[in-house]
Design a protein around this motif. Structure first.
Motif, mmCIF file in Angstrom:
data_model
loop_
_atom_site.group_PDB
_atom_site.id
_atom_site.type_symbol
_atom_site.label_atom_id
_atom_site.label_comp_id
_atom_site.label_asym_id
_atom_site.label_seq_id
_atom_site.Cartn_x
_atom_site.Cartn_y
_atom_site.Cartn_z
ATOM 1 N N LEU A 29 0.814 -1.218 0.000
ATOM 2 C CA LEU A 29 0.000 0.000 0.000
ATOM 3 C C LEU A 29 0.848 1.269 0.000
ATOM 4 N N THR A 30 2.124 1.145 0.288
ATOM 5 C CA THR A 30 3.045 2.274 0.161
ATOM 6 C C THR A 30 3.667 2.295 -1.226
ATOM 7 N N ALA A 31 3.993 1.126 -1.761
ATOM 8 C CA ALA A 31 4.677 1.039 -3.055
ATOM 9 C C ALA A 31 3.781 1.474 -4.213
ATOM 10 N N ILE A 32 2.505 1.154 -4.151
ATOM 11 C CA ILE A 32 1.603 1.488 -5.267
ATOM 12 C C ILE A 32 1.516 3.001 -5.493
ATOM 13 N N PRO A 33 1.194 3.809 -4.463
ATOM 14 C CA PRO A 33 1.157 5.252 -4.733
ATOM 15 C C PRO A 33 2.534 5.837 -5.037
ATOM 16 N N PHE A 34 3.586 5.281 -4.425
ATOM 17 C CA PHE A 34 4.936 5.758 -4.731
ATOM 18 C C PHE A 34 5.247 5.539 -6.204
ATOM 19 N N TRP A 35 4.940 4.350 -6.694
ATOM 20 C CA TRP A 35 5.163 4.048 -8.107
ATOM 21 C C TRP A 35 4.341 4.979 -8.996
ATOM 22 N N ALA A 36 3.065 5.178 -8.634
ATOM 23 C CA ALA A 36 2.183 6.001 -9.464
ATOM 24 C C ALA A 36 2.683 7.444 -9.555
ATOM 25 N N VAL A 37 3.158 7.973 -8.451
ATOM 26 C CA VAL A 37 3.625 9.358 -8.448
ATOM 27 C C VAL A 37 4.986 9.477 -9.146
ATOM 28 N N MET A 38 5.890 8.560 -8.861
ATOM 29 C CA MET A 38 7.242 8.660 -9.428
ATOM 30 C C MET A 38 7.269 8.409 -10.933
ATOM 31 N N THR A 39 6.404 7.548 -11.430
ATOM 32 C CA THR A 39 6.414 7.276 -12.871
ATOM 33 C C THR A 39 5.528 8.221 -13.657
ATOM 34 N N GLY A 40 4.610 8.903 -12.987
ATOM 35 C CA GLY A 40 3.719 9.826 -13.683
ATOM 36 C C GLY A 40 2.742 9.126 -14.604
ATOM 37 N N GLN A 41 2.347 7.909 -14.284
ATOM 38 C CA GLN A 41 1.438 7.124 -15.119
ATOM 39 C C GLN A 41 0.036 7.722 -15.181
ATOM 40 N N PHE A 42 -0.350 8.459 -14.165
ATOM 41 C CA PHE A 42 -1.704 9.012 -14.095
ATOM 42 C C PHE A 42 -1.635 10.527 -14.049
ATOM 43 N N ASP A 43 -2.762 11.175 -14.353
ATOM 44 C CA ASP A 43 -2.795 12.629 -14.226
ATOM 45 C C ASP A 43 -2.780 13.001 -12.738
ATOM 46 N N LYS A 44 -2.662 14.290 -12.459
ATOM 47 C CA LYS A 44 -2.487 14.747 -11.086
ATOM 48 C C LYS A 44 -3.666 14.376 -10.192
#
Length: 109
Positions: A29-44
């Motif tokens: 549950l920590t890695a998923i949002p970290f990955w999403a923010v660091m890779t920029g896969q989704f909009d803000k």
């Protein structure tokens, strides 16, 4: 201590398996949002919602696996005590922020 008292205290604490499940879920549950923010896969907006939802789920995981709060007959009193404490803290912080904001608004006029 009597055997009954020792058994009750042992039941209050989780097993190693319980702690490991909680730890693994917390890491995921920590890695998923970290990955999403660091890779920029989704909009803000999506990234913010993902972080918020994962944080709420992680709070529930911590309460269940590390603080052992549940709604069973034995754990109900501890759970309600925790919820009451959380309510008081939210009220004190929320009302303090409201008072500070209102005072600031009055000073600006």
């Amino acid at each position: 201590m009597s055997a009954h008292t020792e058994h009750v205290h042992a039941a209050d604490h989780g097993s190693v398996k319980s702690y490991l499940v909680g730890f693994v879920l917390s890491v995921i549950l920590t890695a998923i949002p970290f990955w999403a923010v660091m890779t920029g896969q989704f909009d803000k907006a999506t990234s913010i919602w993902l972080v918020v939802v994962m944080a709420i789920v992680q709070v529930v995981v911590h309460l269940k696996y590390f603080l052992h709060l549940n709604f069973s007959v034995a754990g109900r009193a501890n759970t309600f005590a925790f919820l009451f404490t959380a309510l008081i803290i939210v009220m004190v912080v929320g009302l303090s922020v409201w008072i500070i904001y209102a005072s600031n608004a009055m000073m600006m006029h």
